[in-house]
Write a protein that holds these residues in place. Structure first.
Motif, short mmCIF file in Angstrom:
data_model
loop_
_atom_site.label_atom_id
_atom_site.label_comp_id
_atom_site.label_asym_id
_atom_site.label_seq_id
_atom_site.Cartn_x
_atom_site.Cartn_y
_atom_site.Cartn_z
N SER A 69 -44.24 -11.94 -50.60
CA SER A 69 -43.56 -11.64 -49.35
C SER A 69 -42.14 -11.15 -49.58
O SER A 69 -41.22 -11.54 -48.89
N THR A 71 -39.00 -8.48 -49.60
CA THR A 71 -38.51 -7.40 -48.76
C THR A 71 -37.38 -6.70 -49.49
O THR A 71 -36.65 -7.30 -50.28
N THR A 72 -37.26 -5.42 -49.22
CA THR A 72 -36.18 -4.66 -49.84
C THR A 72 -35.13 -4.36 -48.80
O THR A 72 -35.33 -4.59 -47.61
N LYS A 73 -34.02 -3.77 -49.23
CA LYS A 73 -32.95 -3.44 -48.31
C LYS A 73 -33.35 -2.32 -47.38
O LYS A 73 -32.90 -2.22 -46.26
N ASN A 75 -36.24 -1.90 -45.98
CA ASN A 75 -37.21 -2.31 -44.98
C ASN A 75 -36.57 -2.63 -43.64
O ASN A 75 -37.23 -2.69 -42.63
N LYS A 76 -35.27 -2.87 -43.64
CA LYS A 76 -34.60 -3.25 -42.41
C LYS A 76 -34.40 -2.05 -41.50
O LYS A 76 -34.16 -0.93 -41.95
#
Length: 80
Positions: A69, A71-73, A75-76
């Motif tokens: 799970s 998340t990368t920067k 994805n926001k």
């Protein structure tokens, strides 16, 4: 003019292709095959007993759940 010449060439080649009489009757040699039956019976049944273990993770912070799970920067969502 170009279209008329191409149509004449297509018709010419079509007529010459149909004018060929290369139909030869092909003689086929027949081969007699016999059927061989075997009376050998095998009643071997192999059973494999493999035990597989599935792990359930109780905690939120387990390594597998963290790795799955991520998340990368990028994805926001960005405000325009």
């Amino acid at each position: 003019m170009k279209a008329i010449v191409t149509i004449i060439f297509i018709i010419f080649f079509g007529i010459t292709a149909q004018a060929q009489n290369n139909t030869k009757e092909v003689q086929v040699e027949t081969i007699e095959m016999t059927i061989v039956t075997t009376t050998e019976t095998k009643n071997e049944v192999k059973t494999e007993t493999t035990t597989e273990v599935a792990r359930l993770y109780k905690f939120k912070n387990s390594r597998v759940k963290k790795a799955l799970s991520f998340t990368t920067k990028r994805n926001k969502a960005k405000m325009a």
